[in-house]
Write a protein that holds these residues in place. Structure first.
Motif, short mmCIF file in Angstrom:
data_model
loop_
_atom_site.label_atom_id
_atom_site.label_comp_id
_atom_site.label_asym_id
_atom_site.label_seq_id
_atom_site.Cartn_x
_atom_site.Cartn_y
_atom_site.Cartn_z
N LYS A 149 -1.59 -6.31 6.54
CA LYS A 149 -0.54 -5.96 7.52
C LYS A 149 -1.22 -5.29 8.55
CE LYS A 149 2.90 -3.57 5.59
NZ LYS A 149 3.91 -4.30 6.02
N PRO A 188 14.51 -0.70 -3.57
CA PRO A 188 14.82 -1.96 -3.80
C PRO A 188 16.47 -2.27 -4.13
CG PRO A 188 12.77 -1.37 -5.31
CD PRO A 188 13.47 -0.15 -4.77
N ILE A 199 -3.08 -6.21 0.66
CA ILE A 199 -2.02 -6.03 1.34
C ILE A 199 -2.08 -5.28 2.63
CG2 ILE A 199 0.41 -5.34 1.28
CD1 ILE A 199 0.24 -5.95 -1.79
N THR A 233 5.14 -3.75 -3.78
CA THR A 233 6.35 -4.54 -3.71
C THR A 233 7.09 -4.60 -2.03
OG1 THR A 233 7.93 -2.35 -3.81
CG2 THR A 233 7.15 -3.56 -5.94
N PRO A 234 7.79 -5.69 -1.90
CA PRO A 234 8.42 -5.97 -0.51
C PRO A 234 9.12 -4.60 -0.04
CG PRO A 234 9.06 -7.70 -1.92
CD PRO A 234 8.16 -6.74 -2.83
N ALA A 235 9.81 -3.76 -0.81
CA ALA A 235 10.37 -2.60 -0.43
C ALA A 235 9.48 -1.47 -0.34
CB ALA A 235 11.17 -1.85 -1.90
N GLN A 249 6.54 -2.12 1.11
CA GLN A 249 5.74 -2.56 2.27
C GLN A 249 6.71 -2.28 3.61
OE1 GLN A 249 3.98 -6.31 2.25
NE2 GLN A 249 3.97 -6.48 0.21
N ASN A 250 8.10 -2.48 3.27
CA ASN A 250 9.01 -2.08 4.35
C ASN A 250 9.11 -0.48 4.76
OD1 ASN A 250 11.08 -2.78 6.24
ND2 ASN A 250 12.44 -1.65 4.71
N SER A 276 15.73 -2.59 8.67
CA SER A 276 14.77 -2.97 9.64
C SER A 276 14.87 -2.08 10.92
CB SER A 276 15.46 -4.39 10.43
OG SER A 276 16.90 -4.09 10.79
N GLU A 326 15.60 -1.53 1.27
CA GLU A 326 14.79 -2.49 1.18
C GLU A 326 14.71 -3.56 2.46
OE1 GLU A 326 12.85 -6.45 -1.55
OE2 GLU A 326 14.57 -5.01 -2.45
N LYS A 327 15.98 -3.69 2.93
CA LYS A 327 16.29 -4.56 3.74
C LYS A 327 16.39 -3.85 5.13
CE LYS A 327 16.39 -7.92 1.15
NZ LYS A 327 15.52 -9.23 1.35
N SER A 358 6.06 0.40 6.65
CA SER A 358 6.12 -0.09 8.23
C SER A 358 6.97 1.23 8.72
CB SER A 358 6.73 -1.40 8.28
OG SER A 358 5.87 -2.26 7.75
#
Length: 288
Positions: free
Chosen positions: A95, A130, A91, A30-32, A34-35, A160, A157-158, A38
Motif C-alpha cells: 500500500k 465491516p 500489506i 481485512t479490507p475494512a 485497510q480502508n 471512500s 468498509e465501503k 487509508s
C-alpha cells in the motif's frame, strides 16, 4: 476570492493539517482495516499513524494442561503471531503506507483492554467497520470507548471519504457523553466548512426549549460555522433520524456520544449507539 472566503479556506487548511498528530488504527489486514488505515493517513497527513496488530495468546486454567503443553501452546501462538506480522507488513508495503506496525499481546476477551491501553498515548483510535455483523471489532471498539479516555472513529468498509471532513453533523443531547464527543472533535469541527447541530426531541415542548443553542453559541466562539436543527421523532427511531439528517446534509462525519446508557442494556434492549453501529452510512466520531 472574497476576504471572508479566503480566511475560511485558510483556517480550514490550517486545521486540516493539525487536527490530529497521531492516530492508532486497529489493523488485522481485512479490507475494512485497510480502508480505515487509508482514511487515517489522509485525516492526519503529517501525523504519525500506528497500525496495531493484536495477537491472542492461549489461556488455560491451572491444572488443565501440563507445563510442557503450556509451553508448546505459547510457542505455537508466537509463531502464528509472527506469521501474521509478516503478512501485515507485506500489506503495508504494497500500500505504500507510512504507518508503523506495532504488535501487542492479549489473552482471549482481553484485547479491548489492551487496545485501550495503547490508545491512551495517541489522539484517538480508528476502526474499520465491516458490513458483516460477526466480523466487526466490537470488543476492541468498546475497550477504547470506555477505557482509553480517547475518542473512537468508525469507518464503514465501503466509505471512500478522505481528508478532514468539510461537513459535520453533531447528534446533540445535553449529556456528558455528547459534550465529551463535541469537545474531542473540536479540531475537526474548527476545520470544517459547515457544522449542523441536530437535536431530536420526543415532543414539541422539548423543542420549544431550544436545546442545542448554547452549544452552537459555544462552537461559534471557536469560529465554527454552525446552525441548529430541531427534529421531532414522530415515532421514528432516533438512529434513523440522525443518519437521515447526516445524509440530507451531505455530512462527511457524524459526531455523537457513545452509549448514553449501559452498553449491556443497549446491546440487549436496543439504543441509539447500537442501532447506528448496526448500519453506519458515514464515518462516526464517538466519545464516552
Amino acid at each position: 476570492m472574497p476576504n471572508g472566503s479566503r480566511a475560511g479556506a485558510m483556517r480550514h487548511s490550517r486545521f486540516a493539517k493539525v487536527a490530529f498528530e497521531d492516530m492508532l488504527v486497529f489493523f488485522d489486514g481485512t479490507p475494512a482495516a485497510q480502508n480505515a488505515l487509508s482514511y487515517a493517513e489522509e485525516l492526519a497527513p503529517e501525523g504519525n499513524i500506528t497500525a496495531l496488530q493484536v495477537s491472542i495468546m492461549p489461556t488455560f486454567f491451572a491444572g488443565d494442561v501440563s507445563g510442557d503443553a503450556w509451553a508448546m501452546a505459547q510457542e505455537q501462538a508466537e509463531r502464528e503471531a509472527q506469521e501474521t506480522e509478516s503478512a501485515l507488513k507485506a500489506i503495508l508495503q504494497r500500500k505504500g503506507s507510512r504507518a508503523e506496525l506495532r504488535r501487542a499481546k492479549a489473552m482471549a476477551d482481553d484485547d479491548g483492554r489492551v487496545i485501550a491501553g495503547q490508545t491512551r498515548y495517541v489522539d484517538g483510535a480508528i476502526f474499520g467497520w465491516p458490513h458483516a455483523q460477526a466480523e466487526r471489532p466490537v470488543n476492541e471498539f468498546e475497550g477504547v470507548l470506555f477505557h482509553s479516555g480517547r475518542p473512537a472513529l468508525i469507518v464503514p468498509e465501503k466509505c471512500s471519504l478522505r481528508g478532514s471532513p468539510r461537513s459535520i453533523t453533531i447528534a446533540w443531547s445535553a449529556t456528558r457523553e455528547a459534550s465529551r464527543a463535541v469537545h474531542d472533535a473540536l479540531p475537526l469541527l474548527a476545520g470544517a466548512e459547515f457544522v449542523r447541530v441536530v437535536v431530536v426531541a420526543d415532543d414539541w415542548s422539548e423543542r420549544e426549549q431550544n436545546p442545542g443553542d448554547d452549544m452552537a453559541r459555544h462552537l461559534a466562539r471557536h469560529d465554527v460555522k454552525v446552525e441548529v436543527k430541531h427534529v421531532a421523532t414522530d415515532g421514528k427511531p432516533v438512529a434513523e433520524i440522525l443518519l437521515d439528517e447526516a445524509r440530507f446534509q451531505g455530512a462527511e462525519l457524524l459526531v455523537m456520544g457513545g452509549y448514553g446508557h449501559s452498553r449491556t442494556g443497549e446491546w440487549l434492549l436496543g439504543g441509539v449507539t447500537r442501532e447506528i453501529l448496526h448500519r453506519p452510512t458515514v464515518p462516526l466520531f464517538l466519545s464516552h
